[in-house]
Write an enzyme that holds these catalytic residues in place. Structure first.
Site, short mmCIF file in Angstrom:
data_model
loop_
_atom_site.label_atom_id
_atom_site.label_comp_id
_atom_site.label_asym_id
_atom_site.label_seq_id
_atom_site.Cartn_x
_atom_site.Cartn_y
_atom_site.Cartn_z
N CYS A 176 -10.60 57.01 20.52
CA CYS A 176 -9.59 56.10 19.97
C CYS A 176 -10.05 54.65 20.02
O CYS A 176 -9.33 53.74 19.70
CB CYS A 176 -8.25 56.28 20.68
SG CYS A 176 -8.32 56.01 22.44
N HIS A 234 -8.37 40.98 20.68
CA HIS A 234 -6.95 41.09 20.32
C HIS A 234 -6.70 40.77 18.85
O HIS A 234 -6.07 41.53 18.12
CB HIS A 234 -6.14 40.15 21.22
CG HIS A 234 -4.68 40.19 20.93
ND1 HIS A 234 -4.07 39.28 20.09
CD2 HIS A 234 -3.72 41.05 21.31
CE1 HIS A 234 -2.79 39.57 20.01
NE2 HIS A 234 -2.54 40.64 20.74
C1 LIG Z 1 -9.03 52.16 22.88
C2 LIG Z 1 -9.51 51.65 24.15
O1 LIG Z 1 -8.77 51.47 25.06
C3 LIG Z 1 -10.92 51.38 24.29
O2 LIG Z 1 -11.68 51.67 23.34
O3 LIG Z 1 -11.33 50.90 25.33
#
Ligand SMILES: CC(=O)C(=O)O
Ligand SMILES: Nc1ncnc2c1ncn2[C@@H]1O[C@H](COP(=O)(O)OP(=O)(O)OP(=O)(O)O)[C@@H](O)[C@H]1O
Ligand SMILES: [Mg+2]
Length: 761
Positions: free
Chosen positions: A709, A398
């Site tokens: 992502c 985080h």
């Molecule tokens: C971005 C995301 O949720 C992951 O990499 O697990």
């Protein structure tokens, strides 16, 4: 007509003849510095080449009337020019001169050489233009050398270079490209050296960066090197910082340069011993003295032999700093603690220990927030902090994610910051190297605004066929994210929209009704959709881990889980609480009706096809038909999703996005929040990459778009692979967008080059 010049014929004055690199190598050679022998194809040779072959007219013809703002046409024009240069027959006398010189360089033998671009106008005012041309290591034999020379020539005509010259009104034929053909130093170790510390501009310090194998990784930034600090006067090493060098460049069995995984025993091993560091520093001092200015040097050790392969003045020192600074004691300051550098930047301030969440309100602008691990409830305090230090966590925890998004320096995984650092003491945090110094090393900054890293606008847009998007976790940073010039948002997280209210969604539902919860989502999503409109924004439905929601008002009913990472989260939780998921879908539906056609939807932590079907059904209930009304996709972040991608594709999705943070933790069994195993965490583990490659392949066959992502989307070495496999888009962290865009551009160009090369064969 002088087609070839040898290093002993060249000095710094000969940039017009041999290009910047060639001239500087000649200067060093003649100063009796250890430079591998080389010859240079001259500017005259280049001009002769393009005129004699009629290429000049061909190129003029291709570029005539070209609209450089039309990226497709620009790329096509670049391809055509480069193909023309790389396939034309070289004038016989030039060819002969190169072959003869190569032969002479190797004393009659075919030796391995580096063929390095050296442009006559490398130091154009726009620095980003320099270093755009190519270098080929380990070339051998006449054909390879001649090919490499032509490829150096053609690298003057990348889309970016053409765009730049057109924009500035420069003549395309003003610059000439010289090729340095240089004996390879078989690098055991290589790197760079600055004869003045470029960070604090201290002229009494030298900095050496070193990695295993060839220096390519250090120069391009794909390997984080060891850093050594040397007190120039005393010739004494004052600091040694050993980095984890995950990869290295070597010559493989076919004699080609290759980036490989560093053998385990060398990853964390110090690259240079004291003798080698001091020998290097000595030569650095000689070079600085010879040029009478601060120098940036590229070096190679082959066994105990040291070679210099490049030297240029450091141009980034500011005038004031060029005088002696008092920064020495500051940088030499005591190192209090080391951890994992999680968000770059250096900031000083007073420590504010937060041992209990209730204290978060005490953080004032400019404090250094020190805590065991941040939680979403701490975000208001994190926004005020000048830097953040935690005991726990790895690169994707985080604290790391939020700090990068805020542009706040951050060091995680220190194990004992809360024990060692004292409330009120002044420290300096280097968020890149992961070091905490005692005292104020950098200038003290009092508010966040000044502390934020600058998001730099690309003044020369780099054109990529792969979309470069950005990740957004907090709607408040939407403007900053949009200013990166990203092509959209690849991941808009929902968690912070809820956490920002401080109230558990179930409590909002029960006490204020569903309309209130829909409004919460609308407010958060709209900020981002507005900032990016009409660029696409992918909203991901709630992925709420129980441990993070527990702290919210009304969160006391969250189950207490042993391992929340494998617990009640993601879409399985969404489907268990359809009343919340419906509110999210309703929010999206309304926004689309209000004209935000740029929104897409994505669901997290999918493990089976049934989940996808159920989400579609809930969508239908609220009047949002997935795939017909809106683009719909899933996260591939469990091995299960990757392994059943065929079935998922059959069920029907428009896109998938790799969540490499979760995918990695589930594939190699590393809890991503556990600092004791953080050092084993590897997004580039072959097993993870294999799954990704497989999914991209199946998706391409079925016209399903692919994206990434997770943190891997901000790592150059992995991004290169993804582009090679044909990923549709990359979504990076705010601070990485710019770098990733150029990495992608380079990779795409390499792919084009390779295909031309193969076609030729
Ligand atoms: C971005 C995301 O949720 C992951 O990499 O697990
Ligand atoms: N003769 C050589 N022997 C061993 N390694 C070499 C040699 N020439 C270059 N290299 C390695 O390749 C790296 C890159 O080479 P080069 O300086 O030509 O390219 P670049 O840094 O991309 O170009 P520029 O300096 O124009 O930006 C060097 O830092 C060095 O580590
Ligand atoms: Mg995830």
């Amino acid at each position: 007509m002088k087609l070839i010049a040898w290093l002993d014929e060249l000095t710094n004055e000969d940039v017009d003849i041999a290009g910047g690199k060639g001239a500087s190598l000649g200067e060093m050679w003649n100063a009796k510095l250890p430079v591998p022998p080389a010859f240079v194809t001259t500017a005259v040779a280049y001009r002769y080449f393009i005129e004699e072959t009629n290429l000049k007219n061909t190129i003029k013809h291709i570029l005539e009337g070209l609209d450089v703002n039309d990226s497709k046409k620009l790329i096509k024009a670049s391809e055509d020019v480069r193909k023309a240069i790389e396939t034309v027959e070289m004038p016989e006398d030039l060819k002969l001169s190169i072959v003869e010189s190569y032969n002479k360089l190797g004393d009659g033998e075919d030796i391995f050489v580096a063929v390095r671009s050296s442009a006559t106008a490398e130091d154009l005012p726009d620095a980003s233009f320099a270093g755009q041309q190519e270098t080929f290591l380990n070339m051998k034999g006449n054909d390879e050398v001649l090919d490499a020379v032509r490829k150096c020539y053609s690298s003057l005509f990348t889309p970016r270079a053409i765009f730049y010259r057109e924009q500035k009104g420069f003549d395309h034929f003003e610059v000439a490209l010289c090729a340095v053909v240089q004996k390879m130093a078989d690098a055991d170790e290589a790197g760079v050296m600055f004869t003045v510390n470029p960070i604090n501009q201290n002229h009494d310090q030298m900095v050496v960066e070193a990695a295993w194998g060839y220096g390519e990784g250090v120069v391009s930034g794909t390997v984080s090197p060891d850093t050594y600090l040397i007190a120039k006067g005393a010739e004494k090493i004052t600091d040694i910082n050993v980095a984890s060098k995950d990869t290295m460049f070597i010559k493989n069995e076919e004699g080609k340069t290759e980036e490989i995984k560093t053998p385990a025993e060398k990853v964390d091993l110090q690259v240079l011993n004291e003798t080698k560091i001091l020998k290097l520093a000595q030569v650095g001092k000689l070079i600085e003295k010879h040029y009478a200015q601060p120098m940036d040097i590229e070096w190679v050790y082959e066994g105990d032999e040291l070679y210099m392969v490049q030297a240029r003045p450091i141009t980034t020192l500011d005038k004031e700093g060029a005088k002696k600074t008092t920064a020495e004691e500051q940088y030499d300051a005591e190192i209090l603690l080391k951890g994992i550098g999680a968000s770059p930047g250096t900031m000083s301030g007073e420590v504010k220990l937060i041992l209990d969440l209730d204290q978060i309100g005490d953080v004032v602008d400019g404090d250094i927030l020190v805590t065991k691990m941040t939680t979403p409830d701490m975000v208001p305090g994190m926004k005020k902090a000048a830097a953040i230090i935690t005991d726990d966590g790895g690169l994707t925890c985080h604290a790391a994610i939020i700090s990068r998004e805020l542009g706040t320096p951050c060091v995680v995984g220190t194990k004992k910051a809360t024990q060692i650092l004292k409330n009120g003491e002044t420290v300096t945090v280097d968020g890149e190297k992961g070091i905490i110094y005692s005292g104020a090393v950098a200038k003290k900054q009092n508010n966040m605004e000044q502390g934020q890293q600058q998001v730099i606008y690309e003044s020369n847009p780099i054109i990529t066929a792969t979309d470069i998007k950005v990740n957004v976790s907090m709607p408040e940073v939407a403007e900053r994210a949009a200013a990166t010039g990203a092509d959209g948002v690849g991941l808009l997280r929902a968690e912070h929209m809820i956490l920002g209210t401080g109230v558990h969604p179930s409590k909002i539902l029960n006490e204020q009704g569903s309309e209130a919860l829909v409004e919460v989502f609308i407010e958060g999503i709209k900020k981002v959709a507005d900032a990016f409109y009409p660029r696409p924004v992918t909203y991901r439905t709630l992925d709420a881990p129980t441990d993070e929601f527990m702290g919210l008002e009304g969160g006391q009913d969250e189950p207490h889980e042993q391992n929340p990472m494998m617990g009640w989260r993601g879409i399985r939780r969404g489907l268990d609480q359809p009343e919340i998921l419906s509110c999210e879908l309703k929010a999206i539906k309304r926004l689309r009706e209000d004209g935000y056609r740029n929104l897409n939807i994505m669901i997290p932590l999918v493990t089976n096809v049934d989940e996808i079907r159920k989400v579609k059904a809930i969508g239908k209930e609220v009047g949002l038909n997935m795939r017909t009304d809106i683009e719909f996709g899933i996260m591939v972040e469990t091995p299960a999703a990757a392994l059943i991608i065929d079935d998922i594709v059959k069920e029907g999705v428009d896109f998938v996005s790799f969540g490499t943070n979760d995918l990695t933790q589930y594939v190699i069994a590393i809890d991503r929040n556990n600092e004791f195993v953080a050092k084993y965490y590897m997004e580039n583990h072959p097993a993870v990459l294999k799954l990704i490659e497989h999914v991209i392949k199946i998706c391409r066959e079925n016209d399903v778009k692919t994206s990434v992502c997770g943190q891997a989307g901000s790592r150059p070495a992995i991004v290169e692979k993804l582009v090679e496999w044909g990923i549709t888009s990359i979504s990076s962290n705010i601070d990485a967008v710019k770098t990733i865009r150029s990495v992608v551009a380079r990779t795409e160009q390499k792919i084009i080059l390779d295909s031309i090369r193969n076609a030729k064969k």
